[in-house]
Scaffold this motif. Structure first.
Motif, PDB file in Angstrom:
ATOM      1  N   GLU A 149      -0.547  -0.229  -2.800  1.00 39.98           N
ATOM      2  CA  GLU A 149      -1.872  -0.115  -3.402  1.00 39.98           C
ATOM      3  C   GLU A 149      -2.382  -1.466  -3.881  1.00 39.98           C
ATOM      4  N   LYS A 172      -3.380  -3.443  -0.816  1.00 45.53           N
ATOM      5  CA  LYS A 172      -4.668  -2.979  -0.298  1.00 45.53           C
ATOM      6  C   LYS A 172      -5.826  -3.492  -1.145  1.00 45.53           C
ATOM      7  N   GLU A 178      -8.813  -6.028   0.138  1.00 47.94           N
ATOM      8  CA  GLU A 178     -10.231  -5.668   0.040  1.00 47.94           C
ATOM      9  C   GLU A 178     -11.006  -6.696  -0.775  1.00 47.94           C
ATOM     10  N   THR A 217      -9.657  -2.264   5.404  1.00 48.71           N
ATOM     11  CA  THR A 217      -8.379  -1.576   5.223  1.00 48.71           C
ATOM     12  C   THR A 217      -8.415  -0.108   5.622  1.00 48.71           C
ATOM     13  N   PRO A 253      -0.222   0.493   5.918  1.00 43.51           N
ATOM     14  CA  PRO A 253      -0.014  -0.498   4.852  1.00 43.51           C
ATOM     15  C   PRO A 253       0.640  -1.793   5.328  1.00 43.51           C
ATOM     16  N   ILE A 305      -1.956  -3.980   6.901  1.00 45.70           N
ATOM     17  CA  ILE A 305      -2.767  -4.610   5.853  1.00 45.70           C
ATOM     18  C   ILE A 305      -2.024  -5.789   5.241  1.00 45.70           C
TER      19      ILE A 305
END
Length: 505
Positions: A344, A347, A351, A357, A362, A365
Motif C-alpha cells: 500500500e 502504491k 501514485e 497503478t 503490486p 508497481i
C-alpha cells in the motif's frame, strides 16, 4: 552551401579528373606499399632535420586524405590525415619536378595522396614532410563539408558516417575506442577459459526476454521467423551440452522505440559459466569493464557528461574495483522512502509520482517505482542485488527466501550496463514460471509462445550456473563519454531521407 554552388564545385572537380587522366595518372590509384602510419612518422620528430641543416631528415613514406591546402606561388602546403593523425606537407615545384607539379595543381580537399619525402621542421617549427614525389591515390568528386569544419548536425553525422569519420577526428577516435573495448572484452573472457559461439539470429520462437520482436518470413519453408531479442536460451542449451564457459558478442533486435539510450538493433555480450552464480558474475563484470577501461586510456577514473547532448555538468566516476553491492529493497527504502514490503505504501508513493497503478500487480508497481525514483540516483558503479522474484522468471531463488531472486544489475549514472543471474536450472519451476508469464502477455510480445525445446533441454540437467549480459553500446557511451547511442553505433537506424541537402553532395 546552395545546390547551384555545389554543382559548380562538382563540375570543377570533374574537370580536374579529366586533367589528371590527361597527365597519364590513374585517378583512382593503385596499391601503395610500405607506407608508415602518420603517428609513427610524427614519433620520429627527434630525427627530423632543422631549418638550415645540410643533411636532410629521414626518408618517410605516408598516405592519407588532404584536409587543408594553401597555395603560395610555387609551393603548396597541405595537411594530410590518416586514421592515426595528421601532418603538414611541403610540396615545392623545384623539389617534386614539373610532372608532379602539374599533378599538384589538380589536387583538391578530400583527395587521397601518397607522398615520399624527408622529415624536417619549417622555420615556424612545424613538423613537415618535404615531398620529393607524389602518388595520386583517389579523386574526390564531391566537395567536403562546407568550410571543412566537419559535420556538426547529429542526424547528418549518423546518416553519412563516411563524412563524419574523416571530417571529425573525435568521431573516428570514438569508434577506434569502441573497437578497443570489444577486443578487451573478448581477451578477458578467453583468458578465463570462455569460448565464443555464434547463435542463430533468426528463430522460430524469440525468447529470453519480454520484448517485441521483428518478424520475417522464410519463403522455402513457408515459415514466419523472428529476429532474436536475446542471446540467452541458446547459450544455456550449450551448458547442457557440456560447454561449461560460453559467450557470444552479437546483434540483438527489438521492435521498440528509438531514443538517446535505445536503438532497435544493438550489440549484447552474454556469458554463462557452469558451477558459478551471480557472485561469480559480479567479479567477472568488474574484470570485463575494468579491463575495457584500461584498454581505452589506462585510467579507472572517467569524466562523463550526462546531459542528452553532453551539455550537463561533468560527473567524475571512479571505476576502481571492487564496486559496492546494495540490495534492491534497501535502495527503494533509501531513495523512494517506502518499505518495499508494504504494497500500500509502495502504491501510494508511485501514485504521488504520477505513475499509473490501477489494475497492476503490486510487484509491477514496485518495479516501476524503482525505475522512476531510484535508478537516476545511482551514480555508481553499483551492483543492485537481490531482486523481487516475480520480476525475474529465469533466475534461481535465494536459498530459504523464495521471494528473492539472485540477480544483479550494474548501474552507472542511472543507466543499466549489466544484468546477471544465478541461472534457474529447475525445469519444473521454469516451465511453471514461463506459463505464468505467458498468461498476461499480448500475442505480439516475444514470450507469448512457450519454448518447449528449451524446457526439454533443462530436463536433461543444466549445471548450476551464473549468467551475465552487458549492453555494449551503452558501455561504450559511458566509457567514451558520448551523449547518444547513435554516437557509438556506426550505422544506427534512421528514418528514410532522400537527401540531406548540400553537405558533401
Amino acid at each position: 552551401m546552395s545546390e547551384e554552388k555545389n554543382d559548380d564545385l562538382e563540375a570543377v572537380r570533374a574537370e580536374k579528373l579529366r586533367k589528371i587522366e590527361a597527365l597519364g595518372v590513374d585517378p583512382w590509384g593503385r596499391r601503395f606499399d610500405d607506407h608508415s602510419a602518420i603517428a609513427d612518422v610524427r614519433a620520429r620528430a627527434p630525427e627530423a632535420a632543422q631549418p638550415g641543416d645540410e643533411v636532410p631528415g629521414p626518408r618517410v613514406r605516408i598516405a592519407g586524405r588532404i584536409m587543408l591546402r594553401r597555395v603560395q606561388g610555387n609551393v603548396h602546403f597541405l595537411e594530410l590525415r590518416d586514421w592515426t593523425g595528421r601532418i603538414q606537407l611541403f610540396v615545392g615545384k623545384k623539389q617534386v619536378g614539373p610532372e608532379a607539379w602539374e599533378l599538384a595543381k589538380q589536387l583538391d580537399l578530400s583527395d587521397l595522396l601518397g607522398v615520399d619525402g624527408t622529415l624536417g621542421f619549417t622555420k615556424t617549427g612545424e613538423l613537415t614532410v618535404f615531398a620529393e614525389s607524389l602518388t595520386f591515390l583517389g579523386k574526390s568528386l564531391l566537395p567536403p563539408p562546407e568550410k571543412w569544419h566537419g559535420l556538426t548536425d547529429i542526424e547528418a553525422r549518423s546518416r553519412m558516417r563516411y563524412l563524419d569519420l574523416f571530417s571529425n577526428p573525435e568521431s573516428l577516435q570514438t569508434f577506434l575506442g569502441r573497437s578497443k573495448i570489444v577486443s578487451s572484452i573478448r581477451r578477458t573472457l578467453e583468458s578465463r577459459g570462455f569460448v565464443e559461439i555464434e547463435g542463430p539470429t533468426m528463430q522460430s520462437i524469440a525468447g529470453g526476454a519480454a520484448a517485441r520482436p521483428f518478424v520475417t518470413h522464410h519463403n522455402a519453408l513457408g515459415l514466419d521467423l523472428y529476429l532474436r531479442i536475446a542471446l540467452e536460451l541458446h547459450l544455456k542449451r550449450l551448458l547442457v551440452g557440456g560447454m561449461e564457459r560460453v559467450f557470444e558478442l552479437g546483434r540483438v533486435y527489438r521492435n521498440e522505440g528509438i531514443s538517446r539510450k535505445h536503438n532497435p538493433e544493438f550489440t549484447m555480450m552474454e556469458a554463462y559459466q557452469a558451477y558459478g552464480d551471480y557472485h561469480t558474475m559480479m567479479e567477472l563484470t568488474e574484470a570485463l569493464i575494468g579491463n575495457a577501461i584500461l584498454a581505452v586510456d589506462g585510467n579507472y577514473t572517467r569524466t562523463i557528461h550526462v546531459g542528452p547532448e553532453g551539455e550537463a555538468a561533468p560527473v567524475t566516476v571512479d571505476f576502481t574495483p571492487p564496486w559496492p553491492r546494495k540490495t534492491y529493497n534497501e535502495l527503494v527504502l533509501e531513495h523512494a522512502g517506502v518499505d518495499p514490503a508494504d504494497p500500500e505504501a509502495v502504491k501510494a508513493r508511485a501514485e504521488s509520482l504520477g505513475l499509473e497503478t490501477a489494475g497492476k500487480d503490486p510487484v509491477v508497481i514496485l518495479g516501476e517505482l524503482f525505475e522512476e525514483a531510484v535508478e537516476d540516483q545511482l551514480v555508481g558503479p553499483v551492483f543492485v542485488i537481490d531482486y523481487p522474484a516475480p520480476l525475474c522468471p529465469l533466475t534461481k531463488r535465494k536459498a530459504g527466501r523464495p521471494e528473492i531472486a539472485e540477480r544483479f544489475e550494474l548501474f552507472v549514472l542511472g543507466m543499466e550496463l549489466a544484468n546477471a543471474y544465478t541461472e534457474l536450472n529447475d525445469p519444473i519451476l521454469q516451465e511453471q514460471l514461463f506459463r505464468q508469464q505467458l498468461a498476461g502477455l499480448p500475442e505480439e510480445e516475444s514470450m507469448a509462445k512457450m519454448d518447449e525445446d528449451f524446457i526439454k533441454a533443462l530436463k536433461h540437467a543444466m549445471p548450476p550456473a551464473g549468467g551475465l549480459g552487458i549492453g555494449i553500446d551503452r558501455l561504450c557511451m559511458l566509457l567514451l563519454d558520448r551523449p547518444s547511442i547513435r554516437d557509438v553505433i556506426l550505422f544506427p537506424l534512421l528514418r528514410p531521407q532522400s537527401s540531406l541537402g548540400s553537405v558533401g553532395g
